[in-house]
Design an enzyme around this catalytic site. Sequence first.
Site, PDB file in Angstrom:
ATOM      1  N   HIS A 269       0.862  -1.185   0.000  1.00  0.00           N
ATOM      2  CA  HIS A 269       0.000   0.000   0.000  1.00  0.00           C
ATOM      3  C   HIS A 269       0.900   1.237   0.000  1.00  0.00           C
ATOM      4  CE1 HIS A 269       0.902   0.979   4.179  1.00  0.00           C
ATOM      5  NE2 HIS A 269       0.596  -0.265   4.539  1.00  0.00           N
TER       6      HIS A 269
ATOM      7  N   ASP B  47      -3.091 -18.969  12.967  1.00  0.00           N
ATOM      8  CA  ASP B  47      -1.906 -19.511  13.617  1.00  0.00           C
ATOM      9  C   ASP B  47      -1.877 -19.094  15.090  1.00  0.00           C
ATOM     10  OD1 ASP B  47       1.083 -19.492  14.440  1.00  0.00           O
ATOM     11  OD2 ASP B  47       1.065 -20.575  12.530  1.00  0.00           O
TER      12      ASP B  47
ATOM     13  N   SER C  92       2.538  -4.894   7.124  1.00  0.00           N
ATOM     14  CA  SER C  92       2.152  -4.613   5.740  1.00  0.00           C
ATOM     15  C   SER C  92       3.290  -4.984   4.793  1.00  0.00           C
ATOM     16  CB  SER C  92       1.825  -3.125   5.563  1.00  0.00           C
ATOM     17  OG  SER C  92       0.697  -2.774   6.300  1.00  0.00           O
TER      18      SER C  92
END
Length: 409
Positions: A227, A353, A368
């Site tokens: 992003h 997880d 990210s």
Amino acid sequence: MKIKYTKILITLSIIIAVTFSFAFVKVASLPSVVKITNNKLELVNLSDKKLKSNFIYTVEAFSKNSSTSNQNINLNVKLFGLIPVKKVTLNLKPEVKVIPGGKPVGIKLLTEGIIVVGFSDVETKNGKKESPGVGAGIEIGDILLEANGEELVDINTLSNTISKSKGKIVKFKIKRKDSIISKSINPIESDESSQYKIGLWVRNSTSGVGTLTFYEENSGKFGALGHPINDVDTGKMLSIKEGSTYNAKIISVEKGEKGKPGELRGVFTEKDKVGSLNKNTFSGVYGISPEMWSDLQSKKAIPIARQSEVKEGPAKILACVDGTETKEYDIIIERLNSQTKPSPKSMIIKVIDNELLEKTGGIVQGMSGSPIIQDGKLVGAVTHVFVNKPNMGYGIYIEWMLNEVKLAS
């Protein structure tokens, strides 16, 4: 008896009409062009169905054409083998391999020009308070490119120009969205400091820690984040003048909770520079690193999966949440969004997880760019977390990221 048969016929008609409408919408919504790796033709999907003939629709190849880089197969899709509803081009692309990242990376960049992030009042000798910048029509998010014809390379250049003006009008060249405009500001002398000011808060640099997504050995190209880097105050995407990347280390984790995103806290130093940044886009940040990161040297390049090859179901992410060690963590790709242009919200993922949930609560800031791996292929990267569900978030198709550096166009 006649009424009973009539009801049956009406019911059957409704079922057939609904089935026909559903099939039509499903087929008609298929993209006109589907890119797929040349040796993975069997993976082209019509939602959850194979793109192969069945009792509802048939698929017929009507032409083929080839070039040095790819091959196109043009298809007709017909409902019930009779009604043409769609023409689809299968664009068969060569296999692309990159090294998946997952390691923390320090990012530092200088912006093009100087960004206006706020206003302040200047108190004059006569006790009047005003902001010359506001009075001149300056807006939050404006980028100051030049002052009196001099390029604004940093904030010191701006300060010196204002100081030298001695209160005379300063003419600015400004970038506002996609337009270049001119504004004139009359600096005023501050009673507090006896310095000339224009009543603007400005910034021209930013830094932070994110996650490396991929590295391509032959070209040295890499991508991270998935992003854009936006200005923290204005929320607008920063335009890069120059930037650098550094080896980084995660030193602590703020666990994510409902309504409160968590964060990976990392550090890096100037001597650990490993590459330069040249692009900040809606799909991530990109640059060149002539030498491979030391902790990627033991990793092998793996194939990428194009949008049409990604499927809902089990997958893994590569991430570092402690020090510099990168590990695999289990996730599920819960939903895929069909896209014709880049977006950081290509898919919805869920962390399952237990180790990662215990450490971070799920997805946190700093993750990210974490690569998403499915069936041994790089399919995307983590981009955002759901604020009220920290174990869930968005990912971007890796194809969009590689397109930015012309590795998978």
